[in-house]
Design an enzyme around this catalytic site. Sequence first.
Site, PDB file in Angstrom:
ATOM      1  N   TYR A 129     -15.460  -0.807   8.589  1.00  0.00           N
ATOM      2  CA  TYR A 129     -14.113  -0.515   8.657  1.00  0.00           C
ATOM      3  C   TYR A 129     -13.691  -0.894  10.426  1.00  0.00           C
ATOM      4  CZ  TYR A 129      -9.858   2.540   8.980  1.00  0.00           C
ATOM      5  OH  TYR A 129      -8.586   2.872   9.305  1.00  0.00           O
ATOM      6  N   GLY A 184       0.783  -1.148  -0.030  1.00  0.00           N
ATOM      7  CA  GLY A 184      -0.099   0.097   0.079  1.00  0.00           C
ATOM      8  C   GLY A 184       0.876   1.272  -0.332  1.00  0.00           C
TER       9      GLY A 184
HETATM   10  P1  NAD Z   1      -4.659   4.826   1.747  1.00  0.00           P
HETATM   11  O1  NAD Z   1      -5.989   4.440   1.226  1.00  0.00           O
HETATM   12  O2  NAD Z   1      -4.282   6.256   1.324  1.00  0.00           O
HETATM   13  O3  NAD Z   1      -3.728   3.934   0.948  1.00  0.00           O
HETATM   14  C1  NAD Z   1      -4.085   2.437   0.866  1.00  0.00           C
HETATM   15  C2  NAD Z   1      -3.052   1.825  -0.242  1.00  0.00           C
HETATM   16  O4  NAD Z   1      -3.435   0.692  -0.579  1.00  0.00           O
HETATM   17  C3  NAD Z   1      -3.530   2.688  -1.666  1.00  0.00           C
HETATM   18  O5  NAD Z   1      -2.468   3.102  -2.232  1.00  0.00           O
HETATM   19  C4  NAD Z   1      -4.049   1.562  -2.572  1.00  0.00           C
HETATM   20  O6  NAD Z   1      -3.698   1.585  -3.951  1.00  0.00           O
HETATM   21  C5  NAD Z   1      -3.547   0.385  -1.682  1.00  0.00           C
HETATM   22  N1  NAD Z   1      -4.309  -1.008  -2.083  1.00  0.00           N
HETATM   23  C6  NAD Z   1      -5.391  -0.986  -2.122  1.00  0.00           C
HETATM   24  N2  NAD Z   1      -5.989  -2.349  -2.390  1.00  0.00           N
HETATM   25  C7  NAD Z   1      -4.853  -3.065  -2.456  1.00  0.00           C
HETATM   26  C8  NAD Z   1      -4.234  -4.314  -2.724  1.00  0.00           C
HETATM   27  N3  NAD Z   1      -5.279  -5.186  -2.980  1.00  0.00           N
HETATM   28  N4  NAD Z   1      -2.919  -4.541  -2.706  1.00  0.00           N
HETATM   29  C9  NAD Z   1      -2.144  -3.754  -2.569  1.00  0.00           C
HETATM   30  N5  NAD Z   1      -2.385  -2.328  -2.288  1.00  0.00           N
HETATM   31  C10 NAD Z   1      -3.825  -1.940  -2.245  1.00  0.00           C
HETATM   32  O7  NAD Z   1      -4.614   4.370   3.308  1.00  0.00           O
HETATM   33  P2  NAD Z   1      -3.857   5.174   4.303  1.00  0.00           P
HETATM   34  O8  NAD Z   1      -4.233   6.241   4.878  1.00  0.00           O
HETATM   35  O9  NAD Z   1      -2.191   5.172   3.804  1.00  0.00           O
HETATM   36  O10 NAD Z   1      -3.737   4.245   5.524  1.00  0.00           O
HETATM   37  C11 NAD Z   1      -2.723   2.881   5.741  1.00  0.00           C
HETATM   38  C12 NAD Z   1      -3.346   2.040   7.113  1.00  0.00           C
HETATM   39  O11 NAD Z   1      -3.487   2.696   7.930  1.00  0.00           O
HETATM   40  C13 NAD Z   1      -4.741   1.429   6.792  1.00  0.00           C
HETATM   41  O12 NAD Z   1      -4.799  -0.054   7.067  1.00  0.00           O
HETATM   42  C14 NAD Z   1      -5.676   2.155   7.568  1.00  0.00           C
HETATM   43  O13 NAD Z   1      -6.755   1.576   8.077  1.00  0.00           O
HETATM   44  C15 NAD Z   1      -4.682   2.669   8.648  1.00  0.00           C
HETATM   45  N6  NAD Z   1      -5.229   3.952   9.163  1.00  0.00           N
HETATM   46  C16 NAD Z   1      -5.091   5.243   8.416  1.00  0.00           C
HETATM   47  C17 NAD Z   1      -5.573   6.429   8.951  1.00  0.00           C
HETATM   48  C18 NAD Z   1      -5.373   7.527   8.429  1.00  0.00           C
HETATM   49  O14 NAD Z   1      -5.763   8.769   8.826  1.00  0.00           O
HETATM   50  N7  NAD Z   1      -4.514   7.475   7.301  1.00  0.00           N
HETATM   51  C19 NAD Z   1      -5.814   6.327  10.484  1.00  0.00           C
HETATM   52  C20 NAD Z   1      -6.116   4.989  11.212  1.00  0.00           C
HETATM   53  C21 NAD Z   1      -5.650   3.928  10.637  1.00  0.00           C
HETATM   54  C1  AKB Z   2     -10.528   7.027   8.624  1.00  0.00           C
HETATM   55  O1  AKB Z   2     -11.348   8.260   8.730  1.00  0.00           O
HETATM   56  O2  AKB Z   2     -11.181   6.250   7.975  1.00  0.00           O
HETATM   57  C2  AKB Z   2      -9.344   6.756   8.837  1.00  0.00           C
HETATM   58  C3  AKB Z   2      -9.262   6.561  10.491  1.00  0.00           C
HETATM   59  C4  AKB Z   2      -9.286   7.489  11.389  1.00  0.00           C
HETATM   60  O3  AKB Z   2      -8.930   5.110  10.404  1.00  0.00           O
HETATM   61  N1  AKB Z   2      -8.644   8.172   9.048  1.00  0.00           N
END
Ligand code: NAD
Ligand code: AKB
Length: 316
Positions: free
Chosen positions: A143, A11
């Site tokens: 989620y 990712g």
């Molecule tokens: P994002 O959606 O920006 O990035 C996810 C990436 O995964 C994308 O580039 C997408 O193309 C890729 N992807 C989707 N399907 C795929 C697959 N089948 N195989 C390989 N890659 C694939 O997400 P993010 O914000 O970078 O979050 C990353 C992780 O952190 C997630 O697990 C999310 O739940 C967690 N998280 C993020 C936040 C936040 O605020 N960004 C908060 C809490 C938890």
């Molecule tokens: C979302 O809004 O889904 C994420 C998270 C808090 O997990 N940024």
Amino acid sequence: MSSQKNFLVIGSNGQIGTVLTNRLGEKYGFENVVGSDLRPPENQTKFIFEECSVLDKDRLEKIISKHNITDVYLLAAYLSAKGEQNIEKAWDLNINGLLHILNFAKDKKIQKIFWPSSIAVFGPTTPKNNVEQNAITEPATIYGVSKLAGESLCNYYHNKFGIDVRSIRYPGLIGWESMPGGGTTDYAVDIFHEAIKNGEYTCFLSEDRTLPMMYMNDAIKATIGIMGAPFEKIKIRTSYNLSSLHFNPKQLEKEIKKHFEHFKIIYKPDERDQLAKGWPESINDDCARKDWGWEPNFNLSQMVSDIILNLTNRYK
Ligand code: NAD
Ligand code: AKB
């Protein structure tokens, strides 16, 4: 066994992956960092890139073997708002992707896993403020349901097979180097781009919707910190609460106005405001601080200044 570490970030094109691959490269050498995603990155990267879906177990196994991967950072997921649009796909990606990686560790193909959870494991029955590590988890989104199940899977694989899997419940993350992809907290990134480009932003959350949030620099610090901690310091194998900031859109607006006094914001809450309503307002992260020494660096005004400085330069 060699002590050489090789990292796979799954990712890597996403909001966190874009930043994490670069920080890992700066710390451990770009030749030891492999990024992977569904499509190649838009810009040239210093790290190695492999196109692959985390759901394609055979191809993933070949990549792990080819690059002698030791540590996997599994970031691919459907986030909260996108997940509500496609429940089955969200469950499939968020759970089966994790199972593949946990099974690679069980079969001794990799040594260590980072897998992020979220404040979305909490729900409307959780207390709103200073939410404890073991507070009620009754999530109201697919989620959150998948993250809660994922936490249990991590704990189960650790207890049953000794897998070294480490996890953090990230709050909403805000950075300037990458764009978010389908979350409820995305407003707090979009707002900066619009403030700089147009001087105006239409916000999809209510002005008083307080949420736990964090600057990306601190999130990356925590991620690299928990992965670098000695094995025995990681006492929680579901996922650690993590906290630094909590604010609502009105408070962020006020802080941005210190830099752009004519910045205008219109509040038009949509269905994402309802998702956010079910989440806590602030989190207690005493366990992370005590067990592996977590400590954030940025308060709200420091974060806002840093983002505006960097984004203004970028837009020039
Ligand atoms: P994002 O959606 O920006 O990035 C996810 C990436 O995964 C994308 O580039 C997408 O193309 C890729 N992807 C989707 N399907 C795929 C697959 N089948 N195989 C390989 N890659 C694939 O997400 P993010 O914000 O970078 O979050 C990353 C992780 O952190 C997630 O697990 C999310 O739940 C967690 N998280 C993020 C936040 C936040 O605020 N960004 C908060 C809490 C938890
Ligand atoms: C979302 O809004 O889904 C994420 C998270 C808090 O997990 N940024």
